[in-house]
Design an enzyme around this catalytic site. Sequence first.
Site, PDB file in Angstrom:
ATOM      1  CB  CYS A 192      -0.903   0.104   1.636  1.00  0.00           C
ATOM      2  SG  CYS A 192       0.339  -0.343   2.915  1.00  0.00           S
TER       3      CYS A 192
ATOM      4  CB  CYS B 144       3.598  -0.530   2.971  1.00  0.00           C
ATOM      5  SG  CYS B 144       2.813  -0.950   4.774  1.00  0.00           S
TER       6      CYS B 144
ATOM      7  CB  CYS C 257      -0.910  -3.793   2.172  1.00  0.00           C
ATOM      8  SG  CYS C 257       0.678  -3.942   2.339  1.00  0.00           S
TER       9      CYS C 257
ATOM     10  CB  CYS D  69      -0.345  -2.823   6.953  1.00  0.00           C
ATOM     11  SG  CYS D  69      -0.854  -2.230   5.595  1.00  0.00           S
TER      12      CYS D  69
ATOM     13  CG  ASP E  10      -3.254  -6.025  68.473  1.00  0.00           C
ATOM     14  OD1 ASP E  10      -3.255  -5.961  66.978  1.00  0.00           O
ATOM     15  OD2 ASP E  10      -3.053  -6.197  69.276  1.00  0.00           O
TER      16      ASP E  10
END
Length: 458
Positions: free
Chosen positions: A86, A89, A129, A132, A369
């Site tokens: 793509c 990328c 793609c 990715c 306590d």
Amino acid sequence: LPQNHSLSLMSGCNNFHYFVHPKTFSFYFHRGVFSAICEVYICVKFFNKITVFLFDFMYLGLNTKITSNADLLREITETLREIGCCPRCILRYIGERQGDVYRLTTQEIEKMVESILKKENVYPLTTPCPVCLGILQTYIDEEFLQKIKNAVEKDDYEFKTFICSLTIPVCILVREHSVLIHLQDKFKDEYEIMTLPDFVSIKEAWKLRCGPLLSNLINVPFDQKSMFDIAVLFNYERSDKECAFLSDEKPDIFIKRKSKNFRNLDETFTRNNVIKALDSMSEDLFKRLYKTPPSPPKSACNFLDIKCSHEPVFVAGRYNKYSRELSQTPWFIEGKRKGVSSVEEEICNLIKKTFRYEEGRFSASGREDVDVRMLGSGRPFVVEMINPRKITVTEEEMILLQQCYKNFKEEGNICFYREETNNLKEGEMEKTKCYSALCWAAESLTANKLLKLESIKT
């Protein structure tokens, strides 16, 4: 264009700056393209003429560290396009690191890549793609971001800033590695010393694009150091199958564990162990076991879930206890409950209604306590609130919290960082306590017997 035509556009462009969206101008200005080219771009876009001329200038401004040779860059880009990458990328693999580029729309980035190729109508792609798996194609538009906004509003968190974290299919690491090896084989001089961390990651590219858009949608600033996280999970059904060759070759590296963010998922392949396996595997062995470049995916990855979470917030203060029947923490003997409640439960149940957290962790500086009252200035305490929905209270709300119970009272404030609570236990190891008591014995106590008592260590 004829030279005189381009000059006339440049000389007359000042008249048209007010007609151009400021983001368009600032982007090209910050990209490092000198002002004359910026002005030509604006005028050409305004008059909507000769787009090839526009793209050439956009290409000249591309800040890539792979190569400054236009023909070689075009060849690398064509190689990535043939693989099916793509546009985003492609920009990642040619070394583009300018954040402003990744904030552009998909159509604008497609035009940038087409300008490098000197081709038109190359995009849009009709297939996912191979790197990715569609994350930088399908899941970066406002329609998807609207789903995130709806999920955040449904969870009803209070937050002042936010950050997004992505969980992506781990097989993407293998696919990225495969593409890099393919580029190293074809363009050795440019890619021989490059590693995946040298490129903008898929997560970073997604955040650069979607962070500002999501910020506008939810009207809250995006901040990398935010305490509120919006985790987005993507899933790819063939991910484990694509990584299987790694565990076959390096079985000692892979151990199944629970997913950190999504605990209903088992993980055999994690980012860390896949990177470790890839780093320990020779290039020749990898190419024998996995296709280089990677095969086109049969389908894109799927959006699986959104999970919001807030880092712990702390409520610290002091409490006084007036009851002689209230233990500090829940009291059990041989599995049976003693008493109906405790200081811890009273305080935690009270503030949980206000802050709506998932889990509370109570700590106090020392303890008393069950039949001992805590008077004076009170005992310091802190409650760590895990994943609170609410993180602030008004002064009136805090006063109401302090006045709710008659058996004890509390006063406190909210602190956001663990470091602010560290002094709670600091004096506990150094403090020395001395007690005196009146004792009665059935028989007389000789000096030897007293010495024997003193020698007993508890």
